[in-house]
Scaffold this active site. Structure first.
Site, PDB file in Angstrom:
ATOM      1  N   ASP A  13       0.867  -1.185   0.000  1.00 10.13           N
ATOM      2  CA  ASP A  13       0.000   0.000   0.000  1.00 10.13           C
ATOM      3  C   ASP A  13       0.903   1.235   0.000  1.00 10.13           C
ATOM      4  O   ASP A  13       1.592   1.499   0.980  1.00 10.13           O
ATOM      5  CB  ASP A  13      -0.869  -0.072   1.269  1.00 10.13           C
ATOM      6  CG  ASP A  13      -1.818   1.108   1.407  1.00 10.13           C
ATOM      7  OD1 ASP A  13      -1.629   2.137   0.722  1.00 10.13           O
ATOM      8  OD2 ASP A  13      -2.756   0.988   2.225  1.00 10.13           O
ATOM      9  N   HIS A  14       0.871   1.975  -1.110  1.00  7.79           N
ATOM     10  CA  HIS A  14       1.813   3.084  -1.261  1.00  7.79           C
ATOM     11  C   HIS A  14       1.509   4.252  -0.317  1.00  7.79           C
ATOM     12  O   HIS A  14       2.340   5.149  -0.128  1.00  7.79           O
ATOM     13  CB  HIS A  14       1.827   3.573  -2.718  1.00  7.79           C
ATOM     14  CG  HIS A  14       3.186   3.932  -3.225  1.00  7.79           C
ATOM     15  ND1 HIS A  14       4.144   4.556  -2.442  1.00  7.79           N
ATOM     16  CD2 HIS A  14       3.771   3.749  -4.450  1.00  7.79           C
ATOM     17  CE1 HIS A  14       5.236   4.747  -3.160  1.00  7.79           C
ATOM     18  NE2 HIS A  14       5.045   4.261  -4.368  1.00  7.79           N
ATOM     19  N   ARG A  15       0.323   4.250   0.315  1.00 12.25           N
ATOM     20  CA  ARG A  15       0.064   5.265   1.339  1.00 12.25           C
ATOM     21  C   ARG A  15       1.003   5.048   2.524  1.00 12.25           C
ATOM     22  O   ARG A  15       1.367   5.985   3.227  1.00 12.25           O
ATOM     23  CB  ARG A  15      -1.387   5.172   1.850  1.00 12.25           C
ATOM     24  CG  ARG A  15      -2.452   5.535   0.823  1.00 12.25           C
ATOM     25  CD  ARG A  15      -3.830   5.261   1.385  1.00 12.25           C
ATOM     26  NE  ARG A  15      -4.015   3.851   1.743  1.00 12.25           N
ATOM     27  CZ  ARG A  15      -5.075   3.367   2.370  1.00 12.25           C
ATOM     28  NH1 ARG A  15      -6.071   4.163   2.730  1.00 12.25           N
ATOM     29  NH2 ARG A  15      -5.157   2.084   2.638  1.00 12.25           N
TER      30      ARG A  15
END
Lengths: 80, 230
Positions: free
Chosen positions: B203-205
């Protein structure tokens, strides 16, 4: 002392749980960690355990009923 | 009204739950994917040595080695052992690796709890027990709820590599294919080696590519030099 058994959280997005069945009945002696009932979820049936040793003295939430996560679903008298 | 030649599929609660979770994950979590090829020769040799004299359910599986290595790599990369709590991200001390298990009409990924503090034979025995209890509907609430990372291993199938969808509220999932003989270059010569491709979806967040690349490099090292795993 009457120790409450609380509805566990089953998954991060659930706020209520449904009792599938009780394996222990009122008056039964239970040990800490003993599976005393089953919860029904969308994905699986999950066993829940007695939090303490003692006698199951009251079932608050009957099989087939729902309760909020954290609500008291039963009481165990730990004899202390 | 049914159309001729078509059968409407009624969603079971299981399929509805999977559908809801996967749509939530793919619509909220910006996924990215990083892969590496891991040579499994040393792990296979070490596993054969451990299994000398063991039989049946006592045998250690390759999955147990992967879980053991993952637990150590996650301890070294705590940003990947995290869960969302609403809009907030929380790192988790316990390393609870969810194991994706196929069951009728779906799948579930119950947690193997506290993997960091368990040795290889323990992990192997508990993996077997977790699979059996999942199929027997005898999971415990914490196993159902508390996974902090997921392993999806399709190595039992003829799968070279695949990408998985992150399981909310976690931030990463590792997808592993089959360990198989492949042509690779060693010291300038093409040779056959047992290789496994691992792909991390993240998850790039929560994390960035360099961190995931470092994590995969660490996992690869631990499996290729497995003395620290047994």
């Amino acid at each position: 002392m009457r120790v409450p058994v609380e509805m566990p959280r089953l998954g991060y997005d659930t706020e209520v749980g449904k009792i599938g069945s009780w394996k222990a009945k009122v008056g039964d002696a239970v040990t800490a960690g003993q599976p005393i009932g089953e919860l029904e979820t969308e994905k699986a049936t999950v066993e829940f355990e007695a939090p303490t040793a003692g006698t199951l003295v009251e079932i608050v939430t009957a099989a087939g009923s729902e309760a909020a996560v954290g609500a008291v679903i039963a009481y165990i008298d730990d004899g202390k | 009204m049914e159309k001729p030649g078509r059968t409407p599929v009624t969603f079971t609660p299981m399929r509805a739950a999977i559908s809801r979770r996967m749509v939530e994950s793919k619509s909220k979590a910006p996924h990215f994917y990083v892969s590496t090829d891991i040579e499994m020769e040393a792990v296979i040799a070490a596993n054969n040595a451990i299994n000398e004299g063991r039989s049946g359910d006592d045998r250690v599986t390759l999955t147990a080695w992967i879980v053991r290595a993952l637990a150590q790599s996650l301890a070294a990369a705590p940003a990947l052992n995290a869960v969302w709590s609403g809009e907030a991200l929380e790192r988790v001390d316990a390393i609870n690796i969810g194991i994706a298990i196929a069951i009728p009409d779906g799948l579930i990924a119950p947690a193997l709890l506290d993997c960091a503090n368990k040795d290889l034979p323990t992990l192997s025995a508990e993996l077997r027990d977790l699979v059996a209890r999942t199929k027997a509907n005898k999971l415990r609430p914490a196993e159902f709820s508390d996974a902090t990372f997921t392993l999806s291993n399709l190595g039992a199938f003829p799968v070279t590599q695949f990408t998985a969808i992150v399981t909310p509220p976690q931030v990463a999932i590792l997808a592993t294919g089959k360990s198989e003989a492949r042509a690779v270059v060693r010291d300038g010569v093409v040779v056959a080696r047992q290789m496994l491709t691992a792909t991390l979806s993240a998850d790039h967040r929560a994390v960035d590519g360099a961190l995931v690349a470092t994590f995969l490099g660490d996992l690869k090292s631990r499996l290729e030099s497995p003395a620290g795993l047994a």
